[in-house]
Design a protein around this motif. Structure first.
Motif, PDB file in Angstrom:
ATOM      1  N   PRO A  61      37.683  27.395  45.778  1.00 13.12           N
ATOM      2  CA  PRO A  61      38.525  28.455  46.330  1.00 13.12           C
ATOM      3  C   PRO A  61      39.955  28.329  45.804  1.00 13.12           C
ATOM      4  O   PRO A  61      40.456  27.228  45.611  1.00 13.12           O
ATOM      5  CB  PRO A  61      38.476  28.227  47.838  1.00 13.12           C
ATOM      6  N   SER A  62      40.577  29.454  45.568  1.00 11.67           N
ATOM      7  CA  SER A  62      41.945  29.471  45.053  1.00 11.67           C
ATOM      8  C   SER A  62      42.671  30.643  45.713  1.00 11.67           C
ATOM      9  O   SER A  62      42.597  31.771  45.239  1.00 11.67           O
ATOM     10  CB  SER A  62      41.935  29.622  43.532  1.00 11.67           C
ATOM     11  N   GLY A  63      43.342  30.361  46.813  1.00 13.64           N
ATOM     12  CA  GLY A  63      43.993  31.437  47.560  1.00 13.64           C
ATOM     13  C   GLY A  63      42.982  32.147  48.440  1.00 13.64           C
ATOM     14  O   GLY A  63      41.858  31.693  48.634  1.00 13.64           O
ATOM     15  N   THR A  64      43.374  33.277  48.960  1.00 13.14           N
ATOM     16  CA  THR A  64      42.498  33.987  49.892  1.00 13.14           C
ATOM     17  C   THR A  64      41.491  34.897  49.206  1.00 13.14           C
ATOM     18  O   THR A  64      40.408  35.125  49.731  1.00 13.14           O
ATOM     19  CB  THR A  64      43.341  34.833  50.870  1.00 13.14           C
ATOM     20  N   THR A  65      41.807  35.414  48.026  1.00 12.75           N
ATOM     21  CA  THR A  65      40.899  36.359  47.369  1.00 12.75           C
ATOM     22  C   THR A  65      40.405  35.879  46.012  1.00 12.75           C
ATOM     23  O   THR A  65      39.593  36.562  45.389  1.00 12.75           O
ATOM     24  CB  THR A  65      41.592  37.722  47.166  1.00 12.75           C
ATOM     25  N   ASN A  66      40.878  34.740  45.548  1.00  9.00           N
ATOM     26  CA  ASN A  66      40.504  34.249  44.221  1.00  9.00           C
ATOM     27  C   ASN A  66      39.649  32.994  44.312  1.00  9.00           C
ATOM     28  O   ASN A  66      39.584  32.327  45.340  1.00  9.00           O
ATOM     29  CB  ASN A  66      41.741  33.940  43.380  1.00  9.00           C
ATOM     30  N   GLU A  68      38.291  29.623  41.467  1.00  9.93           N
ATOM     31  CA  GLU A  68      38.520  29.003  40.166  1.00  9.93           C
ATOM     32  C   GLU A  68      37.222  28.390  39.677  1.00  9.93           C
ATOM     33  O   GLU A  68      36.610  27.586  40.378  1.00  9.93           O
ATOM     34  CB  GLU A  68      39.599  27.928  40.290  1.00  9.93           C
ATOM     35  N   GLN A  89      40.580  31.569  36.550  1.00  8.77           N
ATOM     36  CA  GLN A  89      40.858  32.212  37.831  1.00  8.77           C
ATOM     37  C   GLN A  89      40.129  33.546  37.867  1.00  8.77           C
ATOM     38  O   GLN A  89      40.278  34.364  36.963  1.00  8.77           O
ATOM     39  CB  GLN A  89      42.359  32.458  37.996  1.00  8.77           C
ATOM     40  N   ARG A  98      41.132  36.730  36.018  1.00  6.82           N
ATOM     41  CA  ARG A  98      42.568  36.971  36.197  1.00  6.82           C
ATOM     42  C   ARG A  98      43.400  36.139  35.221  1.00  6.82           C
ATOM     43  O   ARG A  98      44.414  36.590  34.735  1.00  6.82           O
ATOM     44  CB  ARG A  98      42.994  36.636  37.627  1.00  6.82           C
TER      45      ARG A  98
END
Length: 107
Positions: A61-66, A68, A89, A98
Motif C-alpha cells: 500500500p502507498s497512500g490511500t488510493t495508490n 507500489e 506506483q 503513476r
C-alpha cells in the motif's frame, strides 16, 4: 466393437484433459504487466546491460488510493553485475501507472 469404443472415448477425453491442464496451471500472474514495465525501464536506463534475473517482491500500500509494485532485477554489463530495485506506483483501483523509480542496490 462396443468394447473398443469405450476405451477409445476414454483415451480421447483423458488426452483432451491433459492437454488443457497446463494452460490452466500457467495463467499469467497479476503482476506480470508491471514486471514487463520494470524490465523495459531497466533496459532503457541501462542499455549496455542484460537482465539476468528477476524477482517480484510484492504489492505494498502507498497512500490511500495508490499501491507500489516492487521488483528486483539483476543485471550484467561492462564486466560487472548489479541489482536494480524498481518501484512502480499504481492507482490501486484501476492499475494505471503513476510513476516508476529505479535504484541500484548492492546485495
Amino acid at each position: 466393437m462396443k468394447s473398443l469404443r469405450q476405451p477409445l472415448i476414454y483415451m480421447i477425453l483423458v488426452t483432451m484433459f491433459v492437454m488443457a491442464a497446463p494452460s490452466m496451471a500457467y495463467a499469467e500472474p497479476a503482476y506480470a504487466k508491471y514486471g514487463r514495465i520494470a524490465m523495459q525501464e531497466a533496459a532503457n536506463r541501462y542499455p549496455e546491460a542484460d537482465i539476468i534475473d528477476y524477482k517480484y517482491e510484492g504489492r505494498f500500500p502507498s497512500g490511500t488510493t495508490n499501491a507500489e509494485e516492487r521488483f528486483v532485477l539483476w543485471l550484467r554489463g561492462a564486466g560487472s553485475e548489479f541489482g536494480v530495485r524498481v518501484r512502480i506506483q499504481v492507482v490501486a483501483d484501476t492499475g494505471d501507472v503513476r510513476d516508476v523509480q529505479l535504484e541500484e542496490i548492492n546485495q
